[in-house]
Design a protein around this motif. Structure first.
Motif, short mmCIF file in Angstrom:
data_model
loop_
_atom_site.label_atom_id
_atom_site.label_comp_id
_atom_site.label_asym_id
_atom_site.label_seq_id
_atom_site.Cartn_x
_atom_site.Cartn_y
_atom_site.Cartn_z
N ASN A 165 8.41 14.29 20.16
CA ASN A 165 8.69 15.41 21.06
C ASN A 165 10.19 15.54 21.36
O ASN A 165 10.60 16.37 22.16
CB ASN A 165 7.87 15.31 22.35
N GLY A 166 11.01 14.72 20.70
CA GLY A 166 12.46 14.84 20.82
C GLY A 166 13.12 13.96 21.86
O GLY A 166 14.34 13.96 22.00
N ALA A 167 12.34 13.19 22.59
CA ALA A 167 12.91 12.30 23.61
C ALA A 167 13.58 11.11 22.95
O ALA A 167 13.00 10.47 22.06
CB ALA A 167 11.82 11.82 24.56
N GLN A 168 14.81 10.81 23.36
CA GLN A 168 15.53 9.66 22.82
C GLN A 168 14.95 8.39 23.43
O GLN A 168 14.84 8.26 24.65
CB GLN A 168 17.02 9.76 23.13
N VAL A 169 14.57 7.46 22.56
CA VAL A 169 13.96 6.20 22.99
C VAL A 169 15.00 5.08 23.01
O VAL A 169 15.02 4.27 23.93
CB VAL A 169 12.79 5.83 22.05
N VAL A 170 15.87 5.05 22.00
CA VAL A 170 16.88 4.00 21.87
C VAL A 170 18.15 4.60 21.27
O VAL A 170 18.07 5.48 20.41
CB VAL A 170 16.38 2.88 20.92
N GLN A 171 19.29 4.10 21.73
CA GLN A 171 20.57 4.43 21.09
C GLN A 171 21.43 3.17 21.12
O GLN A 171 21.66 2.60 22.18
CB GLN A 171 21.29 5.56 21.81
N VAL A 172 21.86 2.72 19.92
CA VAL A 172 22.73 1.55 19.84
C VAL A 172 23.85 1.83 18.85
O VAL A 172 23.68 2.57 17.89
CB VAL A 172 21.96 0.27 19.39
N GLU A 173 25.01 1.26 19.13
CA GLU A 173 26.11 1.26 18.17
C GLU A 173 26.42 -0.20 17.86
O GLU A 173 26.60 -1.00 18.77
CB GLU A 173 27.35 1.97 18.70
N LEU A 174 26.47 -0.50 16.58
CA LEU A 174 26.58 -1.89 16.14
C LEU A 174 27.81 -2.10 15.28
O LEU A 174 28.19 -1.21 14.51
CB LEU A 174 25.33 -2.26 15.33
N ASP A 175 28.40 -3.26 15.37
CA ASP A 175 29.48 -3.63 14.46
C ASP A 175 28.88 -4.00 13.12
O ASP A 175 27.78 -4.55 13.05
CB ASP A 175 30.27 -4.83 15.00
#
Length: 103
Positions: A52-62
């Protein structure tokens, strides 16, 4: 006269599309590993969305190792059964994979 060396840009992609996947898929427990072959970049990011478009996770990784496979483990214990879309971004390249959660 000063000579400036010409350096050819890297032709290797920053993200190889056929190399982006997760395992296990479907997720029957609580975790899955997202794996991608990453080129000459410093970071990569992963965003996971419900259908449904809801963001569940956001990560930025090296990047742990350039021009090689890198992995990140997603703890999906707090999401319900269903299909999720993960967008993996490295440099100017991005790929989307489907992840199924079945418990």
């Amino acid at each position: 006269v000063t000579e400036t060396p010409i350096v050819a840009p890297s032709t290797a992609p920053t993200l190889q599309s056929s190399s982006v996947y997760n395992y296990p898929n479907p997720i029957k427990g609580n975790t899955t590993t997202i794996r991608a072959w990453l080129g000459d970049v410093d970071t990569w990011s992963i965003e996971i969305f419900s259908l449904n478009g809801a963001q569940v996770v956001q990560v930025e990784l090296d990047i742990l190792q350039r021009n090689s496979y890198n992995e990140w483990v997603w703890d999906a214990s707090d999401v319900s059964n269903g299909v999720y879309l993960a967008q993996i971004v490295a440099g100017k390249s991005s790929e989307i994979i489907k992840i199924a959660v079945i418990r």
